[in-house]
Design an enzyme around this catalytic site. Structure first.
Site, PDB file in Angstrom:
ATOM      1  N   GLU A 167       0.833  -1.213   0.000  1.00  0.00           N
ATOM      2  CA  GLU A 167       0.000   0.000   0.000  1.00  0.00           C
ATOM      3  C   GLU A 167       0.867   1.263   0.000  1.00  0.00           C
ATOM      4  OE1 GLU A 167      -4.224  -1.477   1.890  1.00  0.00           O
ATOM      5  OE2 GLU A 167      -2.819  -0.451   3.247  1.00  0.00           O
ATOM      6  N   GLU A 276      -6.240  -6.985  -1.533  1.00  0.00           N
ATOM      7  CA  GLU A 276      -6.898  -7.000  -0.229  1.00  0.00           C
ATOM      8  C   GLU A 276      -8.351  -6.575  -0.385  1.00  0.00           C
ATOM      9  OE1 GLU A 276      -5.015  -4.804   2.891  1.00  0.00           O
ATOM     10  OE2 GLU A 276      -2.986  -5.255   2.187  1.00  0.00           O
ATOM     11  N   ASP A 287     -14.959 -10.353  21.193  1.00  0.00           N
ATOM     12  CA  ASP A 287     -14.017 -10.001  22.253  1.00  0.00           C
ATOM     13  C   ASP A 287     -14.084  -8.503  22.503  1.00  0.00           C
ATOM     14  OD1 ASP A 287     -12.476  -8.836  20.114  1.00  0.00           O
ATOM     15  OD2 ASP A 287     -11.591 -10.794  19.733  1.00  0.00           O
ATOM     16  N   ASN A 291     -13.899  -3.814  16.472  1.00  0.00           N
ATOM     17  CA  ASN A 291     -13.898  -4.241  15.071  1.00  0.00           C
ATOM     18  C   ASN A 291     -13.597  -3.059  14.153  1.00  0.00           C
ATOM     19  OD1 ASN A 291     -14.562  -6.851  15.793  1.00  0.00           O
ATOM     20  ND2 ASN A 291     -16.751  -6.560  15.475  1.00  0.00           N
TER      21      ASN A 291
END
Length: 372
Positions: A167, A276, A287, A291
Site C-alpha cells: 500500500e 486485499e 471479544d 472491530n
C-alpha cells in the site's frame, strides 16, 4: 436462486469448468499471515465441527494462493507474546510458505520493507537502515530482496508472486522515499526499481520466476500513483495490485469496480489484481477488541452484514473482477479469528467479524462457494 447455488453456477456452469482455478488462470487468494501466531495463542480452526489445518481448509474450498507479509525485524512482537517470539519475520514466513506449498497453493510474498505495518499512513524505514544515505538505501533494498529470495530458493520455497512494498500510495522507506514532492517521487521510484531489479536478477537463476506486484490502496488513487511511478521510470512490473475496502472507496458499486478494473488494463497494459478486500458476516464482536470493519446499512441495496450477505458480496466481487479481465482477488486475513493473541491495539481480533470462520472457529457455510 440462493447464494450457494448462485456461486456454484458462476464458477462452474457459467465458466463451463468442473475443476478449481489454477493460480495462473485466476488467483483466489487468502492472506494467512496471522495464522502461525494465532495457533500459538490457542486459535483453533474447524470444518464441519472438526478441527482441521486452516491451510487444508482453504485449499479444499478452492483457494489457490496464500499471501504472506514479511517484516524486516519486528522485535516489538517479542514484547507482546509470552513466548518471546517474533512473527512475520523471515522464519515465521518460511513456515507459512511451507504450509501453503505443502497444501498445494501458490504464494504471494508481501515485502513491507519495514519492521512493522506499512500502509498509506505508515512506511517506517527498518531500524537497521535508519541512518543510511539514499544510495545505501537503494543498495539495501536490492540486497535484502535478493537475499530473501535466495533464502527461500535454498529451501525450495520460491514464491510465485512478490510485492515490492505494501500500500505504497505515498512511497515507502520514509522519509527518504516519501512522495511529498517531485524529488520524493524520483527517490521512491528508484527504490522500487532496486527491488524489481533484484527480483529480475534472481529470476534468471531459478525455475519459478516471481511475478512482480506494485500495490496501492483504493481504486481512486491508482491513476495518480501509477502515472507518477511510470513517469519516473518504473515500468518493468507485472501486476497492478489494489486494496479495495468499501468504507474507504469511491467505487461503491460492482459496476463501477468492474469498469475501473477494465480501464486500468486498457490504460497500462498490465495485469490487475485486488490484493486485499473483506466484508463482515456480522457486526457483533467476539471479544473486547474493537472491530475495524462494520456495515450499518445495506451496501448497494443488497449486501448486508450477515453470512449470506458476506457470501454474496465476495461472490459478486470475484465475478466482477473475472468478467472485466482482472487476474484475481485476495481476501485479507480471513483466518484472523478471536483468541488471546495481542496486537498493538488490543487482545483478540479486530477482524473476527469479517473472517471466514465463525466465533467458534468453524468455517462459514457460505464460503464454500469457492469450490467449483
Amino acid at each position: 436462486m440462493n447464494i450457494l447455488l448462485f456461486c456454484c453456477c458462476f464458477f462452474a456452469k457459467g465458466q463451463q469448468r468442473n475443476t478449481p482455478w489454477k493460480w495462473n488462470e485466476f488467483v483466489i487468494g487468502a492472506d494467512m499471515s496471522y495464522v502461525n501466531e494465532l495457533e500459538d495463542a490457542g486459535g483453533v480452526y474447524k470444518m464441519n465441527g472438526r478441527k482441521e489445518d486452516p491451510f487444508t481448509i482453504i485449499k479444499s474450498i478452492g483457494v489457490n494462493t496464500v499471501r504472506v507479509r514479511l517484516w524486516h525485524t519486528p522485535a516489538w512482537k517479542k514484547q507482546l507474546n509470552s513466548n518471546g517470539k517474533m512473527y512475520s519475520d523471515l522464519f515465521d514466513v518460511e513456515k507459512t510458505i511451507r504450509r501453503a506449498k505443502q497444501a498445494g497453493m501458490a504464494v504471494n510474498l508481501d515485502l513491507h520493507y519495514s519492521d512493522t505495518w506499512a500502509d498509506p499512513a505508515h512506511q517506517s524505514t527498518p531500524a537497521a537502515w535508519a541512518s543510511l544515505s539514499f544510495e545505501a538505501l537503494k543498495d539495501s533494498v536490492y540486497q535484502y530482496t535478493f537475499s530473501v529470495l535466495e533464502y527461500f530458493k535454498a529451501r525450495n520455497l520460491v514464491p510465485e508472486m512478490i510485492q515490492i512494498g505494501n500500500e505504497t500510495n505515498s512511497g515507502m522507506l520514509w522519509p527518504i522515499g516519501k512522495t511529498e514532492d517531485a524529488a520524493g517521487w524520483q527517490r521512491y521510484a528508484a527504490l522500487v526499481n532496486s527491488g524489481m531489479k533484484a527480483v529480475k536478477d534472481f529470476s534468471a537463476t531459478t525455475t519459478i520466476k516471481p511475478q512482480i506486484i506494485l500495490h496501492v490502496a483504493q481504486l481512486q488513487h491508482v491513476d495518480f500513483w501509477l502515472e507518477n511511478l511510470i513517469k519516473n521510470g518504473v515500468v518493468d512490473f507485472d501486476i497492478i495490485g489494489l486494496s479495495h475496502y468499501y468504507p474507504w472507496s469511491n467505487y461503491t458499486t460492482m459496476k463501477s469496480i468492474g469498469s475501473k478494473i477494465d480501464s486500468l488494463q486498457t490504460a497500462y497494459h498490465k495485469k490487475v489484481m485486488i490484493m486485499e478486500t473483506a466484508f463482515p458476516f456480522t457486526n457483533a464482536n467476539a471479544d473486547t477488541h474493537t472491530n475495524i470493519l462494520t456495515l450499518n446499512n445495506q451496501l448497494e441495496n443488497r449486501y448486508e452484514a450477515t453470512e449470506n450477505g458476506q457470501a454474496a458480496y465476495i461472490a459478486d466481487l470475484f465475478k466482477t473482477v473475472k468478467q472485466n479481465k482482472g487476474s484475481g482477488v485476495m481476501y485479507w486475513e480471513p483466518a484472523w479469528i478471536s483468541s488471546p493473541m495481542k496486537d498493538l491495539w488490543g487482545t483478540g481480533s479486530a477482524w473476527e467479524n469479517a473472517a471466514w470462520f465463525d466465533f467458534n472457529g468453524n468455517l462459514l457455510k457460505g464460503i464454500r462457494f469457492f469450490k467449483k
